[in-house]
Each structure stands twice: as structure tokens, then as C-alpha cells.
Scaffold this active site. Structure first.
Site, PDB file in Angstrom:
ATOM      1  N   THR A 127       0.815  -1.208   0.000  1.00 23.05           N
ATOM      2  CA  THR A 127       0.000   0.000   0.000  1.00 23.05           C
ATOM      3  C   THR A 127       0.852   1.264   0.000  1.00 23.05           C
ATOM      4  OG1 THR A 127      -1.726  -1.182   1.203  1.00 23.05           O
ATOM      5  CG2 THR A 127      -1.839   1.217   1.205  1.00 23.05           C
ATOM      6  N   PHE A 157       0.846   2.153   6.028  1.00 25.80           N
ATOM      7  CA  PHE A 157       0.006   1.135   6.682  1.00 25.80           C
ATOM      8  C   PHE A 157       0.699  -0.228   6.708  1.00 25.80           C
ATOM      9  CE2 PHE A 157      -3.565   3.701   4.516  1.00 25.80           C
ATOM     10  CZ  PHE A 157      -3.528   4.690   5.499  1.00 25.80           C
ATOM     11  N   ILE A 158       1.997  -0.260   6.997  1.00 23.27           N
ATOM     12  CA  ILE A 158       2.758  -1.511   6.931  1.00 23.27           C
ATOM     13  C   ILE A 158       2.853  -2.157   8.312  1.00 23.27           C
ATOM     14  CG2 ILE A 158       4.898  -2.588   6.197  1.00 23.27           C
ATOM     15  CD1 ILE A 158       3.176  -1.157   3.981  1.00 23.27           C
ATOM     16  N   PRO A 241      -5.729 -14.973  -1.596  1.00 21.04           N
ATOM     17  CA  PRO A 241      -6.770 -15.795  -0.970  1.00 21.04           C
ATOM     18  C   PRO A 241      -6.417 -16.240   0.443  1.00 21.04           C
ATOM     19  CG  PRO A 241      -6.555 -16.400  -3.262  1.00 21.04           C
ATOM     20  CD  PRO A 241      -5.442 -15.429  -2.973  1.00 21.04           C
ATOM     21  N   GLU A 243      -4.394 -14.680   2.550  1.00 18.79           N
ATOM     22  CA  GLU A 243      -4.461 -13.504   3.412  1.00 18.79           C
ATOM     23  C   GLU A 243      -5.908 -13.193   3.782  1.00 18.79           C
ATOM     24  OE1 GLU A 243      -3.484  -8.682   3.329  1.00 18.79           O
ATOM     25  OE2 GLU A 243      -2.611 -10.007   1.816  1.00 18.79           O
ATOM     26  N   ARG A 244      -6.791 -13.237   2.804  1.00 19.13           N
ATOM     27  CA  ARG A 244      -8.188 -12.911   3.071  1.00 19.13           C
ATOM     28  C   ARG A 244      -8.856 -13.977   3.924  1.00 19.13           C
ATOM     29  NH1 ARG A 244      -8.795 -10.545  -3.077  1.00 19.13           N
ATOM     30  NH2 ARG A 244      -8.085  -8.441  -2.534  1.00 19.13           N
TER      31      ARG A 244
END
Length: 385
Positions: A127, A157-158, A241, A243-244
Site C-alpha cells: 500500500t 500502513f505496513i 486468498p 491472506e483474506r
């Protein structure tokens, strides 16, 4: 509720060991870490010694060589006990797989065993201030000069950004090629030109460090390239996938924990001569949360099974992430309301869980992006049927 069937007795034994680790090494310190804005490095070393980092890595690289269900157990228990500080999942289940699946043998041999021991902490940097869910719009560049890449850019945002020893960096090696110009490069945190910005002050996840990172003419050897040049976007999409799914697992366990806390509170708190649980509105709200939690758990356990079998699609993962985060957000808001004024007090776990939950609808792809992915897939399937 109902008996879950995806875990074996070995997984149950492992869950007990995770609980003991949390009680000994996390619970006594988490409140202080929330004030500090990050956990201690000693925690990482303790987790490595306990075998709780990078558990799915092959034994040759320091892992336990076990299935993803063990990683799911860690995620579930951290969420159930309401401890969001340790960034273990990013390190173990997001960063490490990029090295394992795409990295050269030299990179794997150098970093993975140290990650498993907690001696080297990993972060992933995608990001940017002007590029969040739209990975293709990133501006950070890695220009090849001889046997080196010269990196310039900024990330934001790391997770693990303040304490990481290296970063898996997504950068443009060919800015004119769009998504096909993105590559993944390992950047050591002691490289000249690399700088950590401030530890960002967030609404929730207060014990988990989240940082800005800056790269000014940072030179790394070309051998730090992870996989092939220009394959970074495809690699990111292949790993998203998992990560989600991890985020969905955390959300589901958070809902179940919140329901448990709220049952305890409403059954013990009196108002107008009876407990709060005696009011019909309370019972109706609790019934709705319990029913949604059960439906979510059945779907999510099926997704975990598919992932272990290598069958989880990016669309299934997007559905799981979207639904879990939104059920969590609504359920925790209701549970906080049922706690009354005490629910808004930071000392109560429901307040901290409520603050943490809001992030889940954003990180790993906002809910709107999940809807776009799912809807686009539905339309494409109908048109090709």
C-alpha cells in the site's frame, strides 16, 4: 452451538499449547504494548522457541511442516483472547509464503529459518499513500543498474514496519507496463536510504505497529528479486486468498468471543429488577448473533478445508472475507450496545474488539473491492455459459 469437524485431536492439543503461550507471554504484557504501540522482540523469540512461527514451512527451513489448520488455530486463539498486537500472521502466513514459493534458494536458506526462530521479522509493503486496493497504481520504482536495483518510493500502513528486519516490497520495475511491470524484491532494513516513518496512531490494533516506510536510492542486489521480474502482481494475486482467509478466520472468532462476553455480561447485569438477558430485545439480539456466527462458521470451515486441499478460489476467499468482516462489524456493535456504558470503556474486551473490528472491512481489500471481484466473476461466468 455445534461440534466442528475440521480439526483432529492433534490440532486440539496444539490449540491448548497456543492458549498456554498466550496466557504466559501475551496476556501479562498486552496492555503495555497498546501504550507502546508495538510488541517486544522478546515475544517473537519466545514464539519461535515455542514453534508458533511459520508452522507450515517445511522442516528443512525451520518450520514444523504441518498443514494450514495449525496456522488457523493460532489465528483463532489470538482473536478469541482479543490480542491483536502480535503480527504473527503477516510474518508467518503472508511474508514467508512469498519467499517459500517464489524466492531463490539462497534467499530461502538465509531468511526462512531465522523467521521461524523469531530472529528475523518480516513485513510486506504494497500500500502507498495514493495506491491502496489499486496495486497497479503504485509509484514506488526499482530501477535495474548493473547487478543492483535502485529503489525509490514510499509505503504506508505496513504491519511490523517498526520492528521488521526485512520487507517484501512491491515495486514497479517497468513503470510503463502496468500490472505486468510490478515485481517483488526483498529489502533488508539496514540498507542505506531506507527509513521508517512514524508509528501510525490507529483507532484499533493499538499494540500492533503500523508504519510509513521510505526508500530513497536504496540499493539492493539483483539477487534479492523474488521470482521473475514483472511477475509481482500475479504473485500477489496468487497469495491474496490465504491472506483474506486469515482475516475471515479472525473475524469469525471475534464474533464468537464477543457473544461469549456479552452472554456473561447480560446474564449478570441487573436493570429494572431483572437481568438484561431477561429482556426480550436482548435475547432476540443474542439469537441473531449466534445464528449468523454459526452460519459463518460452517461456510468458513468449508473454505479452510478447500484451502488445505488447494481448491480455494480467489472468489471464495473474497466472499469469506467480505461476509466475515461485515458480520463481525455488526455483531460487535450490537454486543457493545448491550454492555451499555461499560461497553465503551477500554478496559472491557468488547471495546477493544469493536475498535479492532473496523479495520477488517478495509485491510486486504475493502468490502467494495470484494463486491466488485465477486460481481465481475458472476457476470463473466454467465456470459461464457
Amino acid at each position: 452451538m455445534f461440534r466442528r469437524t475440521i480439526y483432529s485431536s492433534d490440532h486440539d492439543i496444539f490449540r491448548d499449547s497456543v492458549d498456554r503461550f498466550i496466557a504466559q507471554h501475551v496476556a501479562p504484557h498486552h496492555a503495555q504494548w497498546e501504550k507502546d504501540g508495538q510488541v517486544s522482540r522478546e515475544l517473537w523469540l519466545a514464539a519461535g522457541a515455542q514453534g508458533l512461527l511459520c508452522v507450515t514451512l517445511p522442516e528443512a527451513y525451520g518450520g514444523a511442516g504441518v498443514d494450514f489448520l495449525y496456522a488457523a488455530v493460532i489465528q483463532e486463539q489470538m482473536s478469541w483472547h482479543n490480542y491483536s498486537g502480535p503480527g504473527f500472521a503477516v510474518h508467518s502466513d503472508i511474508v514467508a509464503p512469498y519467499l517459500l514459493h517464489y524466492g531463490a534458494e539462497a534467499l530461502k536458506a538465509e531468511w526462512l529459518p531465522r523467521m521461524a526462530r523469531g530472529e528475523a521479522i518480516g513485513a510486506i509493503a504494497m500500500t502507498e499513500p495514493a495506491a491502496g486496493s489499486d496495486v497497479k497504481a503504485m509509484r514506488t520504482t526499482a530501477v535495474r543498474e548493473g547487478d543492483e536495483y535502485v529503489i525509490n518510493g514510499q509505503k504506508v500502513f505496513i504491519t511490523n514496519g517498526q520492528i521488521c528486519d526485512f520487507i517484501v516490497l512491491a515495486a514497479k520495475t517497468d513503470p510503463a507496463a502496468g500490472a505486468r511491470g510490478v515485481s517483488l524484491i526483498l529489502v533488508e532494513a539496514d540498507r542505506p536510504g531506507f527509513a521508517r516513518g512514524r508509528n501510525l496512531e490507529k483507532v484499533g490494533y493499538k499494540a500492533q505497529d503500523t508504519s510509513e516506510l521510505f526508500f530513497q536510492n536504496v540499493r539492493v542486489p539483483a539477487t534479492n528479486l523474488i521470482g521473475r521480474e514483472g511477475r509481482g502482481f500475479a504473485q500477489l494475486m496468487d497469495q491474496l486468498p490465504q491472506e483474506r482467509l486469515l482475516q475471515a478466520i479472525r473475524s469469525a472468532s471475534s464474533v464468537e468471543a464477543a457473544l461469549d462476553w456479552t452472554l456473561d455480561y447480560t446474564c449478570g447485569r441487573a436493570a429494572f429488577g431483572r437481568t438484561i438477558a431477561d429482556f426480550q430485545n436482548t435475547r432476540f439480539k443474542l439469537a441473531e448473533i449466534a445464528s449468523r456466527a454459526a452460519m459463518l462458521r460452517v461456510f468458513l470451515d468449508r473454505c479452510v478445508q478447500m484451502h488445505v486441499a488447494g481448491e480455494l478460489s480467489d472468489i471464495d476467499a473474497a466472499m469469506a472475507k467480505m461476509l466475515a468482516s461485515e458480520i463481525q462489524s455488526e455483531a460487535l456493535d450490537t454486543c457493545l450496545q448491550l454492555h451499555g456504558g461499560y461497553g465503551y470503556m477500554w478496559e472491557y474486551p468488547i471495546a477493544r474488539a469493536w475498535a479492532d473490528a473496523r479495520m477488517m472491512r478495509i485491510a486486504g481489500g475493502a468490502g467494495e473491492i470484494m463486491r466488485e471481484l465477486i460481481g465481475r466473476d458472476l457476470v463473466a461466468r454467465r456470459r461464457t455459459a
